[in-house]
Motif scaffolding. Sequence first.
Motif, short mmCIF file in Angstrom:
data_model
loop_
_atom_site.label_atom_id
_atom_site.label_comp_id
_atom_site.label_asym_id
_atom_site.label_seq_id
_atom_site.Cartn_x
_atom_site.Cartn_y
_atom_site.Cartn_z
N THR A 3 8.65 12.40 14.56
CA THR A 3 8.88 11.01 14.41
C THR A 3 7.29 10.50 14.31
O THR A 3 6.67 10.53 14.95
N ASP A 4 7.30 9.19 13.29
CA ASP A 4 6.27 8.47 13.36
C ASP A 4 6.56 7.38 14.47
O ASP A 4 7.67 6.95 14.39
N HIS A 5 5.57 7.14 14.75
CA HIS A 5 5.51 5.68 15.87
C HIS A 5 4.61 4.60 15.32
O HIS A 5 3.65 5.02 14.93
N TYR A 6 5.19 3.35 15.51
CA TYR A 6 4.51 2.14 14.74
C TYR A 6 4.37 1.14 15.79
O TYR A 6 5.06 0.92 16.73
N PHE A 7 3.13 0.56 15.78
CA PHE A 7 2.88 -0.60 16.50
C PHE A 7 2.59 -1.75 15.32
O PHE A 7 2.10 -1.36 14.15
N TYR A 8 3.35 -2.76 15.59
CA TYR A 8 3.35 -3.84 14.44
C TYR A 8 3.19 -4.99 15.03
O TYR A 8 3.25 -5.39 16.43
N VAL A 9 2.85 -6.16 14.23
CA VAL A 9 2.58 -7.47 14.58
C VAL A 9 3.33 -8.30 13.69
O VAL A 9 3.37 -8.08 12.33
N LEU A 10 4.32 -9.29 14.31
CA LEU A 10 4.93 -10.05 13.53
C LEU A 10 4.05 -11.73 13.74
O LEU A 10 3.53 -11.93 14.61
N HIS A 11 4.39 -12.51 12.53
CA HIS A 11 3.94 -13.70 12.60
C HIS A 11 5.14 -14.70 12.62
O HIS A 11 6.08 -14.51 11.99
N CYS A 12 5.38 -15.28 13.71
CA CYS A 12 6.61 -16.10 13.88
C CYS A 12 6.52 -17.43 13.28
O CYS A 12 5.43 -18.13 13.08
N LYS A 13 7.62 -18.29 13.13
CA LYS A 13 7.72 -19.56 12.53
C LYS A 13 6.77 -20.57 13.03
O LYS A 13 6.29 -21.37 12.59
N ASP A 14 6.77 -20.58 14.57
CA ASP A 14 5.74 -21.36 15.34
C ASP A 14 4.52 -21.04 15.67
O ASP A 14 3.72 -21.37 16.31
N ASP A 15 4.34 -20.14 14.43
CA ASP A 15 2.46 -19.49 14.42
C ASP A 15 1.91 -19.15 15.50
O ASP A 15 0.86 -19.11 16.11
N THR A 16 2.99 -18.28 16.22
CA THR A 16 2.36 -17.26 17.33
C THR A 16 2.73 -15.90 16.74
O THR A 16 3.32 -15.85 15.77
N PHE A 17 2.18 -15.13 17.38
CA PHE A 17 2.10 -13.48 16.97
C PHE A 17 3.00 -12.73 18.32
O PHE A 17 2.81 -13.06 19.25
#
Length: 91
Positions: A3-17
């Motif tokens: 299995t591959d494992h991922y770290f991800y980053v979201l950019h939210c509508k309120d300009d936060t991560f």
Amino acid sequence: METDHYFYVLHCKDDTFYGGYTTDPARRLKEHNSGIGAKYTRLSSRLPAKMIHIEKFTSRSDATKAEYAFKKLTRKHKIAYLREKGVKKWP
């Protein structure tokens, strides 16, 4: 099967991560945007979120270490980290 494992980053509508861990980035993004993701992204003011960065790891431990390190950064350092990884801009 490995299995591959991922770290991800979201950019939210309120300009936060938001940094997270998953084995399936597409499914996880759908979960966040449908309101069943992390408590942080359940607020309507943060949705929709866009996945702006994904890093692939061979172990859960390495991916969650990357997530933890990102979450400890200040906003200024998160932006610097994302730029170093090739993320030039976000919505």
